[in-house]
Motif scaffolding. Structure first.
Motif, mmCIF file in Angstrom:
data_model
loop_
_atom_site.group_PDB
_atom_site.id
_atom_site.type_symbol
_atom_site.label_atom_id
_atom_site.label_comp_id
_atom_site.label_asym_id
_atom_site.label_seq_id
_atom_site.Cartn_x
_atom_site.Cartn_y
_atom_site.Cartn_z
ATOM 1 N N GLY A 174 72.604 61.787 23.431
ATOM 2 C CA GLY A 174 72.167 60.835 24.318
ATOM 3 C C GLY A 174 70.725 60.984 24.913
ATOM 4 O O GLY A 174 69.939 61.860 24.078
ATOM 5 N N PHE A 175 70.415 60.857 26.000
ATOM 6 C CA PHE A 175 69.138 61.141 26.767
ATOM 7 C C PHE A 175 69.376 61.952 27.766
ATOM 8 O O PHE A 175 70.395 62.381 28.447
ATOM 9 N N GLY A 176 68.259 62.890 28.272
ATOM 10 C CA GLY A 176 68.318 63.835 29.312
ATOM 11 C C GLY A 176 68.826 64.896 29.085
ATOM 12 O O GLY A 176 68.583 65.754 28.323
ATOM 13 N N ALA A 213 60.229 64.283 29.638
ATOM 14 C CA ALA A 213 59.547 64.579 30.743
ATOM 15 C C ALA A 213 60.459 64.568 32.007
ATOM 16 O O ALA A 213 60.232 65.372 32.975
ATOM 17 N N SER A 214 61.429 63.624 32.340
ATOM 18 C CA SER A 214 62.122 63.356 33.412
ATOM 19 C C SER A 214 63.018 64.808 33.551
ATOM 20 O O SER A 214 63.236 65.420 34.792
ATOM 21 N N LEU A 216 61.565 71.680 36.909
ATOM 22 C CA LEU A 216 60.309 72.380 37.913
ATOM 23 C C LEU A 216 60.680 72.098 39.394
ATOM 24 O O LEU A 216 60.192 72.837 40.213
ATOM 25 N N LYS A 217 61.433 71.081 39.792
ATOM 26 C CA LYS A 217 62.079 70.921 41.149
ATOM 27 C C LYS A 217 62.744 72.115 41.537
ATOM 28 O O LYS A 217 62.440 72.693 42.620
ATOM 29 N N TYR A 272 58.020 71.794 26.228
ATOM 30 C CA TYR A 272 56.614 71.354 26.080
ATOM 31 C C TYR A 272 56.024 70.373 27.481
ATOM 32 O O TYR A 272 55.028 70.514 27.756
ATOM 33 N N LYS A 273 57.369 69.511 27.878
ATOM 34 C CA LYS A 273 56.965 68.857 28.841
ATOM 35 C C LYS A 273 56.890 69.461 30.254
ATOM 36 O O LYS A 273 55.844 69.272 30.941
#
Length: 262
Positions: free
Chosen positions: A3-5, A67-68, A74-75, A102-103
């Motif tokens: 999937g995603f994420g 990116a999400s 990063l948070k 890379y994001k």
């Protein structure tokens, strides 16, 4: 995986005693928590905390999803560094750089509009980066990557894919090709430019690869290492024979090897 994420978790998080820094491990797409345990234990034995990121496969084709996940990573890092600053090492395996890392690099360089935190907060993360480890990576981002990855024995855990799996993989890849026909080259160029631009952080690189790797060919990785050296960075390239893609280097702590390359 499909999937995603993705998801992330602390493999080790100590704030007292010996804490050398944080390794952010961008794992390969078919990996599970148990597969990363040996790395977490290895880093822990040297006093390094570890933040592990498991990205989903489709992140490689949908940059906004990558990116999400990068913003989430990063948070965690921003909050941790607010307590105490320390060195950070990015360790990437297989497709990990394209699916998320890379994001992260783009965000801390200011290429994305900040979310929740300021550019100054991301600058702190940037300033703490002390090195990069590429293990069986970076994998080149080409239009047939989806098929090659989905059918690879290290992903399927089988030497030959079942016919239905092969058919499904080719169907998915064909759909991705149709959807992204005009985007592959621009995504690919952006990806490599971002990896090369990381030299501005002035950290050393350790690159581990196999001459037998068909997903991350030695020549691709050698060219990557050579380009980094041409750009003025310290690079240690270690290759070995007889290991396919996904048989990652654990014969010696790659943190120790990175320190030797400085």
């Amino acid at each position: 995986m499909w999937g995603f994420g993705g998801r992330y978790y602390w493999g080790r998080r100590e704030r007292v005693g010996r804490v050398e820094g944080i390794v952010v491990a961008f794992a390969w797409m078919s990996s599970q928590e148990r597969h990363l345990k040996r790395y977490v234990d290895m880093y822990s034995s040297l006093g390094w905390n570890s933040l592990v990121c498991h990205s989903e496969f489709l992140n490689m084709f949908f940059p906004d999803k990558a990116a999400s996940l990068a913003f989430e990573i990063l948070k965690v890092l921003v909050e941790e560094l607010k307590i105490k600053r320390c060195p950070i090492v990015f360790a990437s395996f297989s497709g990990g750089p394209k699916a998320c890392m890379y994001k992260v690099l783009q965000i801390i360089e200011g290429y994305h509009e900040p979310r929740r935190y300021s550019l100054d907060d991301y600058q702190v993360v940037r300033d703490c980066i002390a090195g990069y480890i590429y293990d069986s990576s970076p994998v080149d981002f080409t239009s047939d990557l989806g098929t090659r990855f989905l059918l690879h024995p290290t992903v399927l855990k089988a030497s030959q894919p079942p016919r239905i799996v092969s058919w499904a993989a080719h169907s998915i890849a064909s759909g991705l090709d149709t959807l992204f026909l005009n985007r592959f080259e621009s995504h690919r160029a952006e990806y490599w430019q971002t990896l090369y631009a990381s030299v501005s952080m002035k950290a050393p690189y350790l690159i581990l690869c196999s001459e037998e790797d068909d997903l991350a060919p030695y020549q691709t990785i050698f060219n990557f290492a050579q380009r980094l050296e041409d750009l003025g960075r310290d690079v240690k390239l270690i290759k070995w024979n007889g290991s396919p893609h996904g048989i990652f280097c654990i014969f010696q702590s790659n943190i120790e090897l990175l320190s030797q390359s400085c």
